[in-house]
Design a protein around this motif. Structure first.
Motif, PDB file in Angstrom:
ATOM      1  N   UNK A   1       4.213  21.248  -3.108  1.00 38.58           N
ATOM      2  CA  UNK A   1       4.653  20.680  -1.834  1.00 38.58           C
ATOM      3  C   UNK A   1       4.050  21.366  -0.625  1.00 38.58           C
ATOM      4  N   UNK A   2       3.735  22.625  -0.710  1.00 36.76           N
ATOM      5  CA  UNK A   2       3.303  23.400   0.450  1.00 36.76           C
ATOM      6  C   UNK A   2       2.151  22.711   1.184  1.00 36.76           C
ATOM      7  N   UNK A   3       2.376  22.402   2.451  1.00 39.07           N
ATOM      8  CA  UNK A   3       1.382  21.681   3.250  1.00 39.07           C
ATOM      9  C   UNK A   3       0.081  22.468   3.376  1.00 39.07           C
ATOM     10  N   UNK A   4       0.163  23.782   3.378  1.00 34.14           N
ATOM     11  CA  UNK A   4      -1.039  24.620   3.473  1.00 34.14           C
ATOM     12  C   UNK A   4      -1.628  24.911   2.091  1.00 34.14           C
ATOM     13  N   UNK A   5      -1.008  24.391   1.045  1.00 35.57           N
ATOM     14  CA  UNK A   5      -1.469  24.632  -0.320  1.00 35.57           C
ATOM     15  C   UNK A   5      -1.959  23.355  -0.973  1.00 35.57           C
ATOM     16  N   UNK A   6      -1.290  22.966  -2.075  1.00 37.23           N
ATOM     17  CA  UNK A   6      -1.704  21.744  -2.785  1.00 37.23           C
ATOM     18  C   UNK A   6      -1.433  20.483  -1.978  1.00 37.23           C
ATOM     19  N   UNK A   7      -0.485  20.528  -1.071  1.00 34.23           N
ATOM     20  CA  UNK A   7      -0.252  19.452  -0.099  1.00 34.23           C
ATOM     21  C   UNK A   7      -0.143  18.064  -0.736  1.00 34.23           C
ATOM     22  N   UNK A   8       0.765  17.926  -1.683  1.00 32.35           N
ATOM     23  CA  UNK A   8       0.938  16.630  -2.345  1.00 32.35           C
ATOM     24  C   UNK A   8       1.489  15.560  -1.403  1.00 32.35           C
ATOM     25  N   UNK A   9       2.188  15.958  -0.340  1.00 32.76           N
ATOM     26  CA  UNK A   9       2.624  14.993   0.671  1.00 32.76           C
ATOM     27  C   UNK A   9       1.428  14.405   1.408  1.00 32.76           C
ATOM     28  N   UNK A  10       0.494  15.270   1.782  1.00 31.43           N
ATOM     29  CA  UNK A  10      -0.737  14.808   2.424  1.00 31.43           C
ATOM     30  C   UNK A  10      -1.558  13.938   1.491  1.00 31.43           C
ATOM     31  N   UNK A  11      -1.579  14.293   0.209  1.00 23.78           N
ATOM     32  CA  UNK A  11      -2.305  13.488  -0.769  1.00 23.78           C
ATOM     33  C   UNK A  11      -1.710  12.100  -0.934  1.00 23.78           C
ATOM     34  N   UNK A  12      -0.390  12.017  -0.906  1.00 24.78           N
ATOM     35  CA  UNK A  12       0.268  10.707  -1.001  1.00 24.78           C
ATOM     36  C   UNK A  12      -0.036   9.857   0.226  1.00 24.78           C
ATOM     37  N   UNK A  13      -0.027  10.499   1.395  1.00 24.66           N
ATOM     38  CA  UNK A  13      -0.369   9.764   2.626  1.00 24.66           C
ATOM     39  C   UNK A  13      -1.818   9.295   2.581  1.00 24.66           C
ATOM     40  N   UNK A  14      -2.712  10.154   2.078  1.00 25.88           N
ATOM     41  CA  UNK A  14      -4.129   9.768   1.970  1.00 25.88           C
ATOM     42  C   UNK A  14      -4.280   8.566   1.044  1.00 25.88           C
ATOM     43  N   UNK A  15      -3.531   8.541  -0.062  1.00 23.17           N
ATOM     44  CA  UNK A  15      -3.604   7.404  -0.981  1.00 23.17           C
ATOM     45  C   UNK A  15      -3.179   6.118  -0.287  1.00 23.17           C
ATOM     46  N   UNK A  16      -2.073   6.174   0.455  1.00 26.00           N
ATOM     47  CA  UNK A  16      -1.607   4.984   1.182  1.00 26.00           C
ATOM     48  C   UNK A  16      -2.654   4.538   2.199  1.00 26.00           C
ATOM     49  N   UNK A  17      -3.237   5.478   2.916  1.00 23.92           N
ATOM     50  CA  UNK A  17      -4.245   5.145   3.926  1.00 23.92           C
ATOM     51  C   UNK A  17      -5.486   4.508   3.301  1.00 23.92           C
ATOM     52  N   UNK A  18      -5.914   5.003   2.154  1.00 24.58           N
ATOM     53  CA  UNK A  18      -7.072   4.405   1.472  1.00 24.58           C
ATOM     54  C   UNK A  18      -6.763   2.987   1.010  1.00 24.58           C
ATOM     55  N   UNK A  19      -5.551   2.761   0.541  1.00 26.98           N
ATOM     56  CA  UNK A  19      -5.176   1.408   0.130  1.00 26.98           C
ATOM     57  C   UNK A  19      -5.103   0.468   1.326  1.00 26.98           C
ATOM     58  N   UNK A  20      -4.613   0.953   2.450  1.00 24.46           N
ATOM     59  CA  UNK A  20      -4.587   0.140   3.674  1.00 24.46           C
ATOM     60  C   UNK A  20      -6.010  -0.228   4.078  1.00 24.46           C
ATOM     61  N   UNK A  21      -6.918   0.737   4.011  1.00 29.95           N
ATOM     62  CA  UNK A  21      -8.319   0.464   4.359  1.00 29.95           C
ATOM     63  C   UNK A  21      -8.900  -0.616   3.446  1.00 29.95           C
ATOM     64  N   UNK A  22      -8.594  -0.553   2.147  1.00 30.49           N
ATOM     65  CA  UNK A  22      -9.067  -1.597   1.227  1.00 30.49           C
ATOM     66  C   UNK A  22      -8.451  -2.944   1.544  1.00 30.49           C
TER      67      UNK A  22
ATOM     68  N   UNK B   1       0.861  -1.187   0.000  1.00 33.85           N
ATOM     69  CA  UNK B   1       0.000   0.000   0.000  1.00 33.85           C
ATOM     70  C   UNK B   1       0.897   1.238   0.000  1.00 33.85           C
ATOM     71  N   UNK B   2       1.048   1.850  -1.172  1.00 37.28           N
ATOM     72  CA  UNK B   2       2.006   2.944  -1.345  1.00 37.28           C
ATOM     73  C   UNK B   2       1.310   4.167  -1.907  1.00 37.28           C
ATOM     74  N   UNK B   3       1.562   5.316  -1.297  1.00 38.93           N
ATOM     75  CA  UNK B   3       1.160   6.596  -1.854  1.00 38.93           C
ATOM     76  C   UNK B   3       2.375   7.251  -2.465  1.00 38.93           C
ATOM     77  N   UNK B   4       2.308   7.584  -3.751  1.00 37.76           N
ATOM     78  CA  UNK B   4       3.453   8.151  -4.464  1.00 37.76           C
ATOM     79  C   UNK B   4       3.367   9.670  -4.447  1.00 37.76           C
ATOM     80  N   UNK B   5       4.250  10.287  -3.679  1.00 33.81           N
ATOM     81  CA  UNK B   5       4.333  11.738  -3.602  1.00 33.81           C
ATOM     82  C   UNK B   5       5.667  12.259  -4.100  1.00 33.81           C
ATOM     83  N   UNK B   6       6.259  11.567  -5.057  1.00 32.47           N
ATOM     84  CA  UNK B   6       7.493  12.062  -5.659  1.00 32.47           C
ATOM     85  C   UNK B   6       7.084  13.049  -6.749  1.00 32.47           C
TER      86      UNK B   6
END
Length: 183
Positions: A130-151, A112-117
């Motif tokens: 990258x900006x955490x208060x903006x587009x937050x692609x790091x948070x988006x990658x973590x969300x992807x990993x978390x959704x895959x873990x839930x599945x 279960x991997x979220x790709x935020x490269x």
């Protein structure tokens, strides 16, 4: 993402047991990497998860570190973070394609991997994404990993009636007690 463009974001998954996530980051552009990690950590913590962060030299080493961790540790999922900015040579294409392909192959093996490269044309694009208060692609990658873990947890667990199941708790050698003895 184009300015003014809207997109749908899934609700955060919920967990009965807190997920344990490994964040693997290539801090080549340290301030970009720091923002990506900040966003990923916040997303994982918002789901009640735990995280550990390790650094690797570059984007090409991120998938290898995840593969090692999968074989030698007990993480539920992984967040791959880093930034590749186009330069004057084709090295950019190699790093982007090979790191992405390796992460995809690990995912197809069940990780279960979220790709935020980030793969961008210039430094300004990286800052915006990258900006955490903006587009937050790091948070988006973590969300992807978390959704895959839930599945994985939804569909995981013991299966009955599928595959080979021994008739008893003991195993028998196919030739034991039958036919001539070979010495």
């Amino acid at each position: 993402m184009a300015i003014g463009e809207t997109h749908h974001t899934l609700e955060r998954p919920t967990f009965d047991r807190a997920p344990k996530i490994l964040i693997v980051v290539a801090p080549y552009y340290k301030d970009i990497a720091d923002q990506l990690v900040k966003g990923a950590e916040a997303e994982i913590e918002a789901c009640g998860g735990f995280h550990e962060t390790i650094q690797v030299p570059g984007a090409l080493e991120v998938p290898t570190a995840i593969g090692i961790a999968e074989r030698m540790s007990n993480f539920d999922g992984y967040v791959a973070l880093g930034c590749v900015i186009r330069g004057e040579t084709t090295h950019y294409d190699t790093v982007c394609n090979d790191s992405s392909r390796a992460l995809t192959l690990l995912g197809l093996q069940g990780l279960c991997i979220g790709n935020g490269i980030l793969t961008v044309e210039n430094y300004k694009q990286a800052e915006v994404r990258a900006e955490a208060a903006g587009q937050n692609k790091g948070g988006g990658a973590a969300a992807a990993a978390l959704h895959l873990i839930a599945l994985a947890r939804k569909w995981g667990g013991p299966r009955s009636g599928v595959g080979f199941t021994p008739a008893r708790d003991e195993y028998q050698i196919a030739s034991a007690g039958k036919g001539p003895t070979v010495t």
